[in-house]
Design a protein around this motif. Structure first.
Motif, PDB file in Angstrom:
ATOM      1  N   LEU A   1       1.793   8.466 -16.799  1.00 25.55           N
ATOM      2  CA  LEU A   1       0.692   8.307 -16.849  1.00 25.55           C
ATOM      3  C   LEU A   1       0.033   6.883 -16.845  1.00 25.55           C
ATOM      4  O   LEU A   1      -0.460   6.436 -15.654  1.00 25.55           O
ATOM      5  CB  LEU A   1      -0.504   8.863 -17.645  1.00 25.55           C
ATOM      6  CG  LEU A   1      -2.032   9.029 -17.162  1.00 25.55           C
ATOM      7  CD1 LEU A   1      -2.172   9.392 -15.734  1.00 25.55           C
ATOM      8  CD2 LEU A   1      -2.806   9.902 -18.092  1.00 25.55           C
ATOM      9  N   TYR A   2       0.711   6.078 -17.388  1.00 28.07           N
ATOM     10  CA  TYR A   2       0.509   4.776 -17.526  1.00 28.07           C
ATOM     11  C   TYR A   2       1.107   3.955 -16.445  1.00 28.07           C
ATOM     12  O   TYR A   2       0.729   3.075 -15.841  1.00 28.07           O
ATOM     13  CB  TYR A   2       0.957   3.993 -18.831  1.00 28.07           C
ATOM     14  CG  TYR A   2       0.127   4.408 -19.999  1.00 28.07           C
ATOM     15  CD1 TYR A   2      -0.992   3.709 -20.111  1.00 28.07           C
ATOM     16  CD2 TYR A   2       0.446   5.457 -20.960  1.00 28.07           C
ATOM     17  CE1 TYR A   2      -1.748   4.098 -21.300  1.00 28.07           C
ATOM     18  CE2 TYR A   2      -0.225   5.961 -22.098  1.00 28.07           C
ATOM     19  CZ  TYR A   2      -1.484   5.225 -22.196  1.00 28.07           C
ATOM     20  OH  TYR A   2      -2.421   5.541 -23.358  1.00 28.07           O
ATOM     21  N   ALA A   3       2.323   4.469 -16.036  1.00 34.17           N
ATOM     22  CA  ALA A   3       3.010   4.005 -14.710  1.00 34.17           C
ATOM     23  C   ALA A   3       2.136   4.190 -13.490  1.00 34.17           C
ATOM     24  O   ALA A   3       2.039   3.462 -12.516  1.00 34.17           O
ATOM     25  CB  ALA A   3       4.358   4.559 -14.891  1.00 34.17           C
ATOM     26  N   ILE A   4       1.670   5.464 -13.582  1.00 35.13           N
ATOM     27  CA  ILE A   4       0.784   5.655 -12.294  1.00 35.13           C
ATOM     28  C   ILE A   4      -0.482   4.793 -12.092  1.00 35.13           C
ATOM     29  O   ILE A   4      -0.776   4.365 -11.014  1.00 35.13           O
ATOM     30  CB  ILE A   4       0.470   7.313 -12.462  1.00 35.13           C
ATOM     31  CG1 ILE A   4       1.805   8.106 -11.933  1.00 35.13           C
ATOM     32  CG2 ILE A   4      -0.722   7.624 -11.284  1.00 35.13           C
ATOM     33  CD1 ILE A   4       1.257   9.689 -12.519  1.00 35.13           C
ATOM     34  N   LEU A   5      -1.009   4.534 -13.320  1.00 35.93           N
ATOM     35  CA  LEU A   5      -2.043   3.714 -13.461  1.00 35.93           C
ATOM     36  C   LEU A   5      -1.679   2.396 -12.781  1.00 35.93           C
ATOM     37  O   LEU A   5      -2.380   1.519 -12.207  1.00 35.93           O
ATOM     38  CB  LEU A   5      -2.865   3.621 -14.906  1.00 35.93           C
ATOM     39  CG  LEU A   5      -3.679   4.823 -15.261  1.00 35.93           C
ATOM     40  CD1 LEU A   5      -3.662   4.470 -17.058  1.00 35.93           C
ATOM     41  CD2 LEU A   5      -4.933   4.517 -14.298  1.00 35.93           C
TER      42      LEU A   5
ATOM     43  N   PHE B   1       0.816  -1.253   0.047  1.00 37.82           N
ATOM     44  CA  PHE B   1      -0.116  -0.087   0.175  1.00 37.82           C
ATOM     45  C   PHE B   1       0.884   1.403   0.195  1.00 37.82           C
ATOM     46  O   PHE B   1       0.588   2.251  -0.742  1.00 37.82           O
ATOM     47  CB  PHE B   1      -1.002  -0.028   1.152  1.00 37.82           C
ATOM     48  CG  PHE B   1      -1.982   1.206   1.498  1.00 37.82           C
ATOM     49  CD1 PHE B   1      -3.204   0.963   0.982  1.00 37.82           C
ATOM     50  CD2 PHE B   1      -1.547   2.263   1.943  1.00 37.82           C
ATOM     51  CE1 PHE B   1      -3.911   2.042   0.861  1.00 37.82           C
ATOM     52  CE2 PHE B   1      -2.438   3.307   2.008  1.00 37.82           C
ATOM     53  CZ  PHE B   1      -3.807   3.115   1.391  1.00 37.82           C
ATOM     54  N   GLY B   2       1.944   1.364   0.941  1.00 38.61           N
ATOM     55  CA  GLY B   2       2.688   2.565   0.942  1.00 38.61           C
ATOM     56  C   GLY B   2       3.563   2.666  -0.146  1.00 38.61           C
ATOM     57  O   GLY B   2       3.612   3.687  -0.862  1.00 38.61           O
ATOM     58  N   PHE B   3       4.054   1.332  -0.664  1.00 36.61           N
ATOM     59  CA  PHE B   3       5.040   1.489  -2.019  1.00 36.61           C
ATOM     60  C   PHE B   3       3.940   2.025  -3.192  1.00 36.61           C
ATOM     61  O   PHE B   3       4.549   2.788  -3.964  1.00 36.61           O
ATOM     62  CB  PHE B   3       5.664   0.153  -2.150  1.00 36.61           C
ATOM     63  CG  PHE B   3       6.246   0.036  -3.611  1.00 36.61           C
ATOM     64  CD1 PHE B   3       7.528   0.701  -3.857  1.00 36.61           C
ATOM     65  CD2 PHE B   3       5.709  -0.551  -4.518  1.00 36.61           C
ATOM     66  CE1 PHE B   3       8.363   0.554  -4.935  1.00 36.61           C
ATOM     67  CE2 PHE B   3       6.387  -0.853  -6.034  1.00 36.61           C
ATOM     68  CZ  PHE B   3       7.613  -0.223  -6.005  1.00 36.61           C
ATOM     69  N   ALA B   4       2.920   1.215  -3.622  1.00 36.27           N
ATOM     70  CA  ALA B   4       2.247   1.566  -4.752  1.00 36.27           C
ATOM     71  C   ALA B   4       1.395   2.937  -4.546  1.00 36.27           C
ATOM     72  O   ALA B   4       1.527   3.630  -5.595  1.00 36.27           O
ATOM     73  CB  ALA B   4       1.105   0.412  -4.949  1.00 36.27           C
TER      74      ALA B   4
END
Length: 393
Positions: free
Chosen positions: A82-86, A69-72
């Motif tokens: 934007l795709y990496a954030i998704l 949770f903290g990492f993601a």
């Protein structure tokens, strides 16, 4: 509180995020997916996580989920794609599925009878307080920078160490002394399917507030985003206060009675909101609605846990988590087409009628005595059928 942070706290950042990624094709759609994709991933991942909770153990899944949770969640602070954030948001959904399923399963393992009702009520109450706190904090940080709300997810990092140090998991044998229901042939409780349907329906109804209320308040009172946020926070506060008192409510009323009251409150709240254009009455409706939401999940979790063998609790509770977030994901898709012909007020009135119908059906439905009285034990579970004092139902 971590579970309430999954999507809501980054909502104020979406307009600025869309401007930042304006050169990306379909940026408007993809940015909105940043908000909603964790709910879809939670719905899809919770059944698998529930199986892991039963096979690997509650604490290992919880520890890994809090760390993920903290990492993601915090990855949005540094990612500029934007795709990496998704992708980070997809992993966040898996983490929330693990947190919700493992914590609820641990509560049902560690706290029998009335104490279980009290602790599940506390869980629901603090989820409500999380909505109040993090909606406000997310908006403040978004005013500084659109990446600001992502920093809140990093609170999970020190929590991971606290989970390792302080969370205990009862040994399987100790948790189920002489419980025949925890043999390899333990049966999935039939009650689960009805509760799953009620949870799914209730969340489709509940999510009409965050998805439609800002537009409704703008139409009837010219109230902007900050006012809408405060209105939703008011509902979360009512949710929290009722959730904190669920243990006391469960001592006096049966599971079915509380379920009837829950849908009656949802119905009353939506009818009040849809029947008038007066903002004060809408706020009253939100408070009534929040009271119903505060009873919803702790009652269904306690009811279901009382009928589920320990060996299957992870999977069964994972189904509740899955239905919760599937309902939240589906709600905008189902309600938005109806706002055209009906208007938002008409959608709220329809939700009120639906809630009233469900309340009446539940009232007329005949259930077993275990479902009608609090503190009942599941067939095959180790807890006593009642932990109440003499003379109290």
């Amino acid at each position: 509180m971590l579970t309430t942070m999954a999507g809501a706290i980054i909502a104020p950042s979406l307009p600025a995020m869309e401007k930042h990624f304006s050169s990306v094709d379909n940026a408007d759609f993809l940015v909105r997916m940043v908000l909603t994709v964790p709910a879809l991933m939670i719905a899809l991942g919770a059944p698998l996580v529930g199986t892991l909770v039963d096979r690997v153990g509650r604490k290992p899944v919880l520890t890994a989920s809090v760390g993920l949770f903290g990492f993601a969640g915090g990855s949005g602070l540094v990612l500029d794609n934007l795709y990496a954030i998704l992708a980070g948001r997809l992993l966040l959904g898996v983490a929330v599925a693990g947190i919700m399923t493992a914590t609820t399963t641990l509560v049902t393992d560690l706290y029998p009878g009335e104490s279980r009702s009290r602790v599940l009520g506390l869980q629901a109450g603090f989820m409500g307080f999380g909505g109040v706190a993090f909606l406000s904090l997310g908006g403040l940080l978004a005013d500084i920078d659109w990446r600001g709300p992502f920093a809140i997810y990093l609170v999970a990092m020190p929590l991971t160490l606290l989970v390792l140090r302080f969370v205990t998991e009862p040994p399987r044998a100790a948790a189920t002394p002489g419980a025949p229901g925890d043999a390899a042939g333990a049966r999935f409780p039939k009650l689960a399917y009805g509760i799953y349907a009620l949870v799914l329906l209730s969340q489709i109804m509940f999510y009409l507030v965050p998805s439609q209320l800002p537009f409704y308040l703008e139409d009837i009172g010219g109230i902007g985003a900050s006012g809408a946020g405060l209105a939703i926070a008011l509902m979360s506060l009512a949710n929290a206060l009722v959730g904190l008192n669920y243990g006391k409510i469960n001592k006096r009323f049966g599971f079915k009675q509380v379920a009837v009251a829950t849908f009656a409150l949802l119905a009353t709240g939506y009818i009040a909101m849809g029947a008038t254009s007066a903002v004060p009455l809408v706020l009253v409706g939100l408070v009534v609605l929040g009271c119903g939401v505060g009873l919803l999940i702790p009652n269904f979790n306690t009811w279901l846990a009382s009928r589920t063998p320990v060996a299957l609790r992870g999977r069964v509770m994972g189904g509740v988590t899955s239905c919760m977030f599937l309902g939240q994901f589906l709600s905008p898709a189902l309600s938005q087409p109806a706002t055209g012909p009906l208007g938002i007020d008409g959608v709220y009135l329809a939700a009120g009628a639906l809630g009233a119908t469900v309340a009446v059906v539940l009232l007329l439905l005949r259930t077993g005595s275990r479902d009608a009285a609090p503190g009942a034990a599941a067939p095959g579970t180790p807890e006593p059928a009642s932990r109440t004092t003499a003379g109290r139902p």
